[in-house]
Design a protein around this motif. Structure first.
Motif, PDB file in Angstrom:
ATOM      1  N   ILE A  83       0.845  -1.382   0.054  1.00 41.73           N
ATOM      2  CA  ILE A  83       0.143  -0.019  -0.094  1.00 41.73           C
ATOM      3  C   ILE A  83       0.787   1.205  -0.185  1.00 41.73           C
ATOM      4  N   GLU A  84       2.058   1.145   0.943  1.00 37.84           N
ATOM      5  CA  GLU A  84       2.807   2.259   0.886  1.00 37.84           C
ATOM      6  C   GLU A  84       3.297   2.630  -0.417  1.00 37.84           C
ATOM      7  N   LYS A  85       3.867   1.210  -1.167  1.00 41.71           N
ATOM      8  CA  LYS A  85       4.207   1.741  -2.738  1.00 41.71           C
ATOM      9  C   LYS A  85       3.215   2.251  -3.622  1.00 41.71           C
ATOM     10  N   LEU A  86       2.068   2.080  -3.505  1.00 42.13           N
ATOM     11  CA  LEU A  86       0.872   2.247  -4.282  1.00 42.13           C
ATOM     12  C   LEU A  86       0.989   4.061  -3.948  1.00 42.13           C
ATOM     13  N   LEU A  87       0.963   4.356  -2.920  1.00 42.34           N
ATOM     14  CA  LEU A  87       0.769   5.768  -2.205  1.00 42.34           C
ATOM     15  C   LEU A  87       2.056   6.694  -2.697  1.00 42.34           C
ATOM     16  N   THR A  88       3.150   6.147  -2.639  1.00 37.21           N
ATOM     17  CA  THR A  88       4.529   6.859  -3.083  1.00 37.21           C
ATOM     18  C   THR A  88       4.726   7.181  -4.368  1.00 37.21           C
ATOM     19  N   LEU A 122      -1.804   6.249   8.309  1.00 36.93           N
ATOM     20  CA  LEU A 122      -1.002   6.749   7.331  1.00 36.93           C
ATOM     21  C   LEU A 122      -0.485   8.003   7.670  1.00 36.93           C
ATOM     22  N   ASN A 123       0.826   7.985   7.735  1.00 36.04           N
ATOM     23  CA  ASN A 123       1.534   9.486   8.232  1.00 36.04           C
ATOM     24  C   ASN A 123       1.692  10.324   6.872  1.00 36.04           C
ATOM     25  N   GLU A 171       1.675  18.435   8.542  1.00 31.93           N
ATOM     26  CA  GLU A 171       1.724  16.859   8.809  1.00 31.93           C
ATOM     27  C   GLU A 171       0.649  16.060   9.423  1.00 31.93           C
ATOM     28  N   MET A 172       0.161  15.302   8.984  1.00 36.40           N
ATOM     29  CA  MET A 172      -1.065  14.685   9.626  1.00 36.40           C
ATOM     30  C   MET A 172      -1.057  13.074   9.590  1.00 36.40           C
ATOM     31  N   THR A 173      -1.813  12.459  10.553  1.00 32.83           N
ATOM     32  CA  THR A 173      -1.970  11.047  10.568  1.00 32.83           C
ATOM     33  C   THR A 173      -3.492  10.641  10.199  1.00 32.83           C
ATOM     34  N   VAL A 174      -3.478   9.860   9.151  1.00 28.82           N
ATOM     35  CA  VAL A 174      -4.802   9.643   8.789  1.00 28.82           C
ATOM     36  C   VAL A 174      -5.123   7.978   8.944  1.00 28.82           C
ATOM     37  N   ASP A 175      -6.128   7.622   9.514  1.00 26.27           N
ATOM     38  CA  ASP A 175      -6.461   6.434   9.642  1.00 26.27           C
ATOM     39  C   ASP A 175      -7.246   5.820   8.182  1.00 26.27           C
ATOM     40  N   LEU A 176      -6.822   4.713   7.832  1.00 27.88           N
ATOM     41  CA  LEU A 176      -7.407   4.131   6.783  1.00 27.88           C
ATOM     42  C   LEU A 176      -7.905   2.761   6.962  1.00 27.88           C
TER      43      LEU A 176
END
Length: 111
Positions: free
Chosen positions: A37-42, A105-106, A51-56
């Motif tokens: 998932i991190e690869k898809l988002l980067t 997600l940070n 800066e924010m933290t989002v709960d997915l």
């Protein structure tokens, strides 16, 4: 005596299933999902002001596609970004179908 044998058998079966449970394999599976998932988002960039933290919260379809259920952010750009880059995308090792996953997600400035 019959009840004692039945209880003893149930105890043995229950105890053996505890030893067969592999918690490390479960953690490795979640880490693999997180990395994909991190690869898809980067691949795509989004500019956030702070800066924010989002709960997915998401699950997987029968085809192994990610289905985004909830993103706890009020920022419409963040919502659109996550849904556009994750929703209905396939990953190599999807999790269990219809199981609900939660992941923080940070988001960083210049992410």
């Amino acid at each position: 005596m019959k009840n004692f044998k039945l209880v003893a058998l149930a105890f043995v079966i229950g105890t053996s299933s505890l030893f067969a449970f592999d918690a490390e394999g479960l953690d490795l599976s979640k880490n693999k999902i997180r990395n994909q998932i991190e690869k898809l988002l980067t691949v795509a960039n989004i500019a956030v002001e702070k800066e924010m933290t989002v709960d997915l919260t998401f699950t997987f379809s029968s085809n192994g596609e990610i289905v985004v259920l909830n993103v706890n952010s009020r920022d419409p750009e963040v919502l659109e970004f996550i849904r556009k880059n994750l929703n209905y995308h396939k990953i190599e090792n999807p999790g269990e179908r219809d199981k609900i996953y939660s992941m923080p997600l940070n988001l960083k400035v210049g992410w």
